[in-house]
Design a protein around this motif. Sequence first.
Motif, short mmCIF file in Angstrom:
data_model
loop_
_atom_site.label_atom_id
_atom_site.label_comp_id
_atom_site.label_asym_id
_atom_site.label_seq_id
_atom_site.Cartn_x
_atom_site.Cartn_y
_atom_site.Cartn_z
N ALA A 55 121.36 49.78 41.18
CA ALA A 55 120.48 49.91 40.06
C ALA A 55 120.17 51.27 39.92
O ALA A 55 120.14 52.29 40.76
N ILE A 56 119.42 51.70 38.66
CA ILE A 56 118.81 52.86 38.36
C ILE A 56 117.21 52.73 38.11
O ILE A 56 116.85 51.90 37.29
N THR A 57 116.66 53.37 38.81
CA THR A 57 115.27 53.24 38.79
C THR A 57 114.54 54.59 38.58
O THR A 57 115.27 55.68 38.49
N SER A 58 113.16 54.71 38.41
CA SER A 58 112.71 55.99 37.95
C SER A 58 112.53 57.08 39.33
O SER A 58 112.49 58.17 39.16
N ASP A 59 113.06 56.53 40.52
CA ASP A 59 113.30 57.36 41.53
C ASP A 59 114.56 57.87 41.77
O ASP A 59 114.75 58.58 42.76
N SER A 70 121.70 49.71 51.45
CA SER A 70 121.16 50.08 50.05
C SER A 70 120.63 51.49 50.59
O SER A 70 119.82 51.78 51.35
N VAL A 71 120.78 52.50 49.83
CA VAL A 71 120.30 53.83 49.84
C VAL A 71 119.77 54.35 48.56
O VAL A 71 120.55 54.16 47.44
N ASN A 72 118.90 55.21 48.49
CA ASN A 72 118.57 55.69 47.22
C ASN A 72 119.14 57.29 47.29
O ASN A 72 119.05 57.97 48.26
N GLN A 77 124.40 60.08 37.22
CA GLN A 77 124.98 60.14 35.84
C GLN A 77 125.96 58.57 35.59
O GLN A 77 126.62 58.82 35.09
N ALA A 78 125.60 57.68 36.56
CA ALA A 78 126.41 56.59 36.51
C ALA A 78 125.88 55.13 36.17
O ALA A 78 124.55 55.07 36.13
N GLN A 79 126.40 54.19 35.97
CA GLN A 79 126.05 53.05 35.37
C GLN A 79 126.18 51.95 36.62
O GLN A 79 127.02 52.07 37.52
N PRO A 80 125.28 50.91 36.65
CA PRO A 80 125.47 49.78 37.75
C PRO A 80 126.94 49.31 37.80
O PRO A 80 127.46 48.90 36.52
N GLY A 81 127.52 49.07 39.03
CA GLY A 81 128.67 48.64 39.16
C GLY A 81 129.70 49.93 39.54
O GLY A 81 130.79 49.42 39.78
N GLU A 82 129.57 51.08 38.87
CA GLU A 82 130.44 52.11 39.17
C GLU A 82 130.49 52.54 40.76
O GLU A 82 129.21 52.41 41.33
N TYR A 83 131.53 53.15 41.19
CA TYR A 83 131.74 53.75 42.43
C TYR A 83 131.61 55.30 42.45
O TYR A 83 132.16 55.78 41.25
N VAL A 84 130.83 56.03 43.03
CA VAL A 84 130.38 57.39 43.32
C VAL A 84 130.56 57.96 44.52
O VAL A 84 130.24 57.22 45.39
N ASP A 85 130.89 59.35 44.65
CA ASP A 85 130.65 59.82 45.90
C ASP A 85 129.28 60.61 46.03
O ASP A 85 128.81 60.93 45.16
N ALA A 86 128.67 60.20 47.07
CA ALA A 86 127.19 60.55 47.30
C ALA A 86 126.90 60.90 48.79
O ALA A 86 127.57 60.43 49.59
N LEU A 87 126.04 61.86 49.00
CA LEU A 87 125.68 61.93 50.36
C LEU A 87 124.52 60.88 50.76
O LEU A 87 123.61 60.56 50.01
N VAL A 88 125.00 60.47 52.01
CA VAL A 88 124.25 59.34 52.51
C VAL A 88 123.92 59.67 54.09
O VAL A 88 124.52 60.40 54.71
#
Length: 103
Positions: A55-59, A70-72, A77-88
């Motif tokens: 999901a993409i929210t205002s936060d 689930s993490v924020n 710059q991605a769309q729902p369903g895409e895979y990205v690398d992120a800091l978790v």
Amino acid sequence: MSAIKGQPNKQNGSSNTRSLLVVGGVIVIGAVLLFGYLMWYVTPAENMEMVKIIAITSDGCIAETLDGYSVNIGKCQAQPGEYVDALVDNKLKERAAAMNPTS
């Protein structure tokens, strides 16, 4: 005044110094313990992980890690369903697992 006449009441200045040292020591010990707690339990331990944007929210973007948390991840710059690398934050996942022991 002394309870016995003729004897002056002597007060030691060392009792005031000793009490100040005790109070100062307690404050220093408390500060060290608080610092240790903040460094050990509160500071994030971030790792780069592959996540799926759900999901993409205002936060920011909400993503799901490969192990189901689930993490924020902030702005992305991605769309729902895409895979990205992120800091978790791994500590966030540990806290979530502690709150839900069935997972």
